[in-house]
Design an enzyme around this catalytic site. Structure first.
Site, short mmCIF file in Angstrom:
data_model
loop_
_atom_site.label_atom_id
_atom_site.label_comp_id
_atom_site.label_asym_id
_atom_site.label_seq_id
_atom_site.Cartn_x
_atom_site.Cartn_y
_atom_site.Cartn_z
N GLY A 128 -5.94 -4.65 -1.80
CA GLY A 128 -4.79 -4.83 -3.12
C GLY A 128 -4.16 -3.49 -2.66
O GLY A 128 -4.53 -2.98 -2.34
N ASP A 155 -9.78 -10.48 11.12
CA ASP A 155 -9.77 -9.42 10.27
C ASP A 155 -11.32 -8.44 10.02
O ASP A 155 -11.42 -7.83 9.91
CB ASP A 155 -9.12 -9.29 9.26
CG ASP A 155 -9.75 -8.68 7.88
OD1 ASP A 155 -8.12 -8.02 7.79
OD2 ASP A 155 -10.38 -8.47 6.40
N VAL A 185 -7.08 20.07 -3.97
CA VAL A 185 -6.16 20.61 -2.47
C VAL A 185 -6.08 22.26 -1.98
O VAL A 185 -6.50 22.83 -1.16
CB VAL A 185 -5.07 19.55 -1.91
CG1 VAL A 185 -3.86 20.08 -0.40
CG2 VAL A 185 -4.98 18.42 -1.32
N VAL A 201 -11.53 -0.08 6.08
CA VAL A 201 -12.75 -0.98 5.95
C VAL A 201 -13.21 -1.21 4.45
O VAL A 201 -13.40 -0.03 4.03
CB VAL A 201 -13.82 -1.11 6.67
CG1 VAL A 201 -15.22 -1.97 6.55
CG2 VAL A 201 -13.46 -0.37 8.37
N ARG A 220 13.80 -0.52 7.58
CA ARG A 220 15.34 -1.57 8.44
C ARG A 220 16.33 -0.39 6.91
O ARG A 220 15.72 -0.69 6.05
CB ARG A 220 15.76 -3.32 7.60
CG ARG A 220 16.00 -4.24 8.70
CD ARG A 220 15.55 -5.22 8.63
NE ARG A 220 14.23 -5.64 7.20
CZ ARG A 220 14.67 -6.27 6.16
NH1 ARG A 220 15.87 -6.64 6.22
NH2 ARG A 220 13.94 -6.77 5.39
N LYS A 263 -12.84 -5.23 11.73
CA LYS A 263 -13.98 -3.68 10.65
C LYS A 263 -15.47 -4.16 10.71
O LYS A 263 -15.60 -2.46 11.51
CB LYS A 263 -14.03 -4.59 9.42
CG LYS A 263 -12.27 -4.52 8.79
CD LYS A 263 -12.66 -5.21 7.20
CE LYS A 263 -11.16 -5.29 6.71
NZ LYS A 263 -10.86 -6.47 5.68
N LYS A 321 -6.72 -1.09 10.77
CA LYS A 321 -7.99 -1.58 11.16
C LYS A 321 -7.75 -2.04 12.75
O LYS A 321 -8.74 -2.19 13.67
CB LYS A 321 -8.87 -2.52 10.62
CG LYS A 321 -7.97 -3.46 10.09
CD LYS A 321 -8.64 -4.11 8.43
CE LYS A 321 -7.72 -5.46 8.65
NZ LYS A 321 -6.92 -5.15 7.16
N VAL A 366 0.57 -1.26 -0.52
CA VAL A 366 -0.03 -0.53 -0.03
C VAL A 366 0.59 1.45 0.16
O VAL A 366 0.92 2.09 -0.63
CB VAL A 366 -1.37 -0.17 1.01
CG1 VAL A 366 -1.81 1.43 1.32
CG2 VAL A 366 -1.23 -1.05 1.34
#
Lengths: 448, 448
Positions: free
Chosen positions: A316, A208, A41, A139, A54, A212, A112, A22
């Protein structure tokens, strides 16, 4: 937009915590869409650093400027206006978010687990420091769900939320339903295709989905609900026999996150919240039954709005990054213009094409004479307008009583995509052909 | 919440323009949900007047305090912090909205015709007076769609919007598809059931959908698109033969509002917008194909988010009022706290019920001995736990090879709704019955 690029406009500083799937997508999209984001913006956004665990690891495949990487997340969050947290887990994410608030930064997170455990603490800290905490991505990934729940439905009374919020389990149950596979076999398939992790516990045991469900229930019912308040059953005990039994009932088995307000006479005040995650049979006619593979969908019932459904990709890199960036625009805009409003903008100002230049496909039915060479004539008309044909189906029709000596056939033609003007000119040309008795139906084809 | 009711908290003044089906629902819900709205906004809302065209008309069936009605809308808008416009049409709605802005009021409207004609003028006027203009209810009624498009997807690139945004035409086309009726017959049915007006022109000729398409395209592509830019074909020429032809292709005919960004080499810059409303065949496997009766749904394709769908009721007093009130909370909150943010609130603080008190239904499969009295024993176990049975199905099974002398049967039982503790205790009791060889499957049933 020229003023946005001028040197005296101070860019808004964005810090990224975490550079996994992500984080990498967020970093890439912030660069690719820099101009659009600046327009939305009202000021350019500048990534000032990306905290990683790392140093020295080869991250060249991320395409991110290596000078941005730092292992000093604690310092990074003090140098940003907006902090994007995509590390996940409780610590150090929680401490870093609180530290960001203390230094006046707004935070966008997809975490979450942390929100389900410590949401109220975080909201309160954000409020105390007069900054924003947004978490649409936490979520149902890319699906705009939390903003509708807490804003669009703010004048309504949500009664029930019924969601498929875990893509892995939906993939597994979908395979069990469509192929008759058992649980273990379906999990293996999901792992091979990257829909399930090597250790699928968090997904298949419902942890999970429970996190949510806690977030959804908090927002839907304006109450404190944490992950440990959620009754949880995973799908590990769902058997091929259960799925078969569901099928016999014209139902399908789904892992549902369910949040309901119920009238409970045993409660003082008479109302209570039920929040639970468990496999359940739902009728195949229910909108959630058609949610296939790793997609997510959430069904909401509100007193005035009635039934609503939100559907899309729940996980994803890019879908999650889309939700994160929507939140980044909101909190950044709040910093710039002081409001979180939409800011009607027509900065793109794209030209509107005439219908003739729209790319469409046509389905055309013709009533033609059944003579040799008819199809060649028809095909030539398409070719002359540079329209290519995807399929032709020919069928003999019973003769016209007025001219019983002539054979008749119907031709059904579906075209490939072409400019609407070319398609419409083709239809006119077809109508003029002596062998075409009538153009019986013309309709555009969409949705492919 | 006690401070909200204290006399020194100045309520926010709300003026309502129009008292038709939507206006009446808004007025009623503002009263019914006064406490909730006050908690969400941070201050109570007070309806200061409802502008109607004609005085003296009997409006007792609306349940609204008659002293609130006024025919002087021009005066009313100067006395409000938030103006809700549900008159519809261009004038006097436009002048009243502009006047409200001049007097510092924010406006919530459901007026698609006005927004499609004069959106840019109105946005600009709102900006000049530093007030808000919100209009979620103008497209797809109760479905939260505009807020997701302009806020949640603000960090993404929308490529295509494909929507069923007119309930009347969807009802008509759905009837033509499911019953084989012709257009005229289906319109008559829709009129009888209140889904179509006596003069259905605005719906069936696609004018209503075209206005919505213009609004959607403006938001999706950050460009100025007005109703007259939209290519429009209604459904009046869709024949039973067209619908039949679609069916042969495994497609269904829908009236679609389509907004696309297309690469067009003929344009300077190479990109243009195609905005159009026309009937089209879509494959029955497409998520929009399953949208039945008068429901609305909008399918959005964005670069990073992928495919999203939003589904719900597109019209009706209460659903439209839900969208209006969500906007009222947003603009009112902006006036009170200076931000449009969600304001995480847990003011309701409802108790969380243990799983045992959740109301659920069970599907239970039993492997039982095929002896007289077995069903009576099983039914008694349910009755003892006060669980009522919806259906029982009994089927003979082939004998167990280990005990071939015993007859075997399967019993499949679906219960009515009951507390989960009672259902789960029933299952335990069933497992103890001597005539029950095994409980082969237990699963909850949801979604009805």
């Amino acid at each position: 937009m020229s003023n946005l690029a001028s040197p005296d406009v101070q860019p808004l500083r964005v810090a990224l915590l975490g550079c996994g799937v992500v984080g990498t997508a967020v970093a890439r999209l912030l660069t690719e869409h820099a101009d659009d984001m600046a327009a939305r913006v009202g000021r350019p956004l500048q990534v000032v650093g990306i905290a990683v665990r790392r140093a020295g690891k080869d991250r060249s495949e991320t395409g991110v400027d290596p000078s941005l990487f730092t292992t000093d997340a604690e310092d990074l969050v003090t140098r940003a206006d907006v902090v994007v947290e995509v590390i996940g887990g409780i610590e150090p994410a929680r401490s870093l978010i609180l530290r960001a608030f203390e230094h006046g930064a707004s935070v966008v997170t997809a975490n979450k687990a942390l929100l389900a455990e410590d949401g109220p603490l975080l909201y309160q800290a954000a409020q105390e420091h007069d900054v924003d905490l947004y978490y649409e991505a936490a979520v149902a990934g890319a699906i705009p769900l939390l903003r509708p729940l807490r804003e669009s439905l703010a004048g309504d009374d949500v009664r029930r939320v019924l969601g498929i919020v875990n893509g892995t389990t939906n993939y597994v149950l979908d395979k069990m339903d469509t192929t008759g596979a058992g649980f273990a076999e379906a999990v293996e398939q999901a792992q091979e295709l990257g829909y399930a992790e090597a250790d699928p516990t968090a997904d298949v045991e419902g942890f999970d989905a429970a996190a949510k469900a806690a977030i959804l229930a908090s927002l839907a019912f304006h109450s404190r609900v944490s992950g440990k308040d959620v009754y949880r059953e995973g799908i590990t005990e769902v058997t091929a026999a259960d799925v078969h039994a569901a099928r016999e009932m014209d139902c399908v088995v789904k892992l549902l996150a369910i949040c309901e307000v119920t009238d409970d006479p045993a409660e003082p005040g008479g109302r209570g919240i039920s929040v639970r995650v468990h496999p359940a049979m739902i009728p195949r006619t229910h909108p959630l039954a058609g949610v296939r593979e790793a997609f997510n969908a959430v069904f909401v019932e509100a007193e005035s709005a009635g039934e609503l459904m939100f559907y899309g990709r729940g996980a994803g890199g890019d879908p999650t990054a889309s939700a994160v960036l929507g939140d980044v625009v909101a909190v950044a805009r709040h910093k710039v213009v002081g409001g979180l409003g939409p800011g009607e903008s027509t900065y793109a100002d794209l030209p509107i094409l005439p219908m003739g230049r729209a790319q469409t496909r046509y389905h055309i039915s013709l009533d033609v004479a059944d003579r040799p060479g008819v199809l060649a004539q028809v095909a030539t008309a398409f070719a002359q307008h540079e329209v290519s044909i995807e399929t032709v189906r020919q069928q003999l029709l019973s003769p016209d009583p007025a001219t019983p000596e002539d054979g008749r056939a119907s031709l059904v033609i579906v075209t490939h995509s072409a400019p609407d003007a070319a398609l419409s000119a083709t239809v006119d040309a077809l109508a003029e052909l002596p062998t075409v008795r009538a153009v019986t139906s013309v309709m555009r084809v969409e949705g492919e």
